[in-house]
Write a protein that holds these residues in place. Structure first.
Motif, PDB file in Angstrom:
ATOM      1  N   TYR A  21       1.527  -6.856 -12.476  1.00 45.81           N
ATOM      2  CA  TYR A  21       2.884  -7.031 -11.969  1.00 45.81           C
ATOM      3  C   TYR A  21       2.833  -7.916 -10.732  1.00 45.81           C
ATOM      4  CZ  TYR A  21       3.494  -3.119 -15.095  1.00 45.81           C
ATOM      5  OH  TYR A  21       3.486  -2.326 -16.207  1.00 45.81           O
ATOM      6  N   LYS A  23       5.887  -8.465  -8.358  1.00 41.81           N
ATOM      7  CA  LYS A  23       6.962  -8.389  -7.376  1.00 41.81           C
ATOM      8  C   LYS A  23       6.454  -7.913  -6.025  1.00 41.81           C
ATOM      9  CE  LYS A  23      10.623  -7.747 -10.709  1.00 41.81           C
ATOM     10  NZ  LYS A  23      10.950  -6.752 -11.711  1.00 41.81           N
ATOM     11  N   ASP A  72       7.946  -3.144  -8.225  1.00 38.67           N
ATOM     12  CA  ASP A  72       7.351  -2.869  -9.533  1.00 38.67           C
ATOM     13  C   ASP A  72       7.186  -1.372  -9.768  1.00 38.67           C
ATOM     14  OD1 ASP A  72       7.071  -5.516 -10.567  1.00 38.67           O
ATOM     15  OD2 ASP A  72       5.359  -5.820  -9.244  1.00 38.67           O
ATOM     16  N   TRP A  88      10.572  -0.075 -10.671  1.00 36.20           N
ATOM     17  CA  TRP A  88      10.899  -0.496 -12.034  1.00 36.20           C
ATOM     18  C   TRP A  88      10.145   0.369 -13.049  1.00 36.20           C
ATOM     19  CZ3 TRP A  88       8.631  -2.020 -16.486  1.00 36.20           C
ATOM     20  CH2 TRP A  88       9.467  -2.549 -17.467  1.00 36.20           C
TER      21      TRP A  88
END
Length: 141
Positions: free
Chosen positions: A27, A29, A34, A37
């Motif tokens: 990931y 971000k 993340d 999310w």
């Protein structure tokens, strides 16, 4: 674990998750985006997972605990994260242990660490973060 740490560096990502199934995902971000999310859209990936992160402060630690992660490594880990990880029985290692996370643009404390400072447990960390993100979302509308 070393393979996951190597992957973090090779792919220049911010988070690597090895699910209990053995599947590895990366990931990119900033901050805890993340993790939030994953909690909202793929929580099962975190349950029983091993993660490697660039930075784990108190905010990330709370989300890691809430997600059911079993082991974590951070390039930089805040001392403020340790009680949450210890209480949850999460094994952890770090490259560098710091008193608190600072933002890259200066020597000021990370805003997320300030937001979650009053939290006494992982559930409170998540509640404070979600409240903050909801306020920010309203401001951008």
């Amino acid at each position: 674990m070393q393979h996951l740490i190597d992957l973090l560096h090779q792919q220049e990502c911010s988070l690597v998750v090895k699910a209990k199934t053995g599947e590895v995902t990366t990931y990119n971000k900033k901050g805890v985006r993340d993790l939030v999310w994953l909690l909202d859209h793929d929580a099962e990936r975190l349950r029983g997972a091993v993660i490697v992160d660039k930075v784990i402060g108190k905010a990330a630690a709370g989300l890691i605990v809430q997600g059911g992660v079993v082991e974590a490594y951070a390039e930089v880990m805040s001392r403020l994260a340790l009680p949450l990880l210890d209480e949850a029985g999460i094994a952890y290692r770090y490259g560098q242990l710091v008193d608190h996370i600072v933002i890259p643009e200066g020597d000021t404390r990370c805003p997320l660490e300030r937001i979650v400072a009053p939290a006494r447990n992982a559930a409170e960390v998540e509640m404070l973060l979600r409240g903050h993100f909801a306020k920010m979302k309203k401001k951008t509308k």
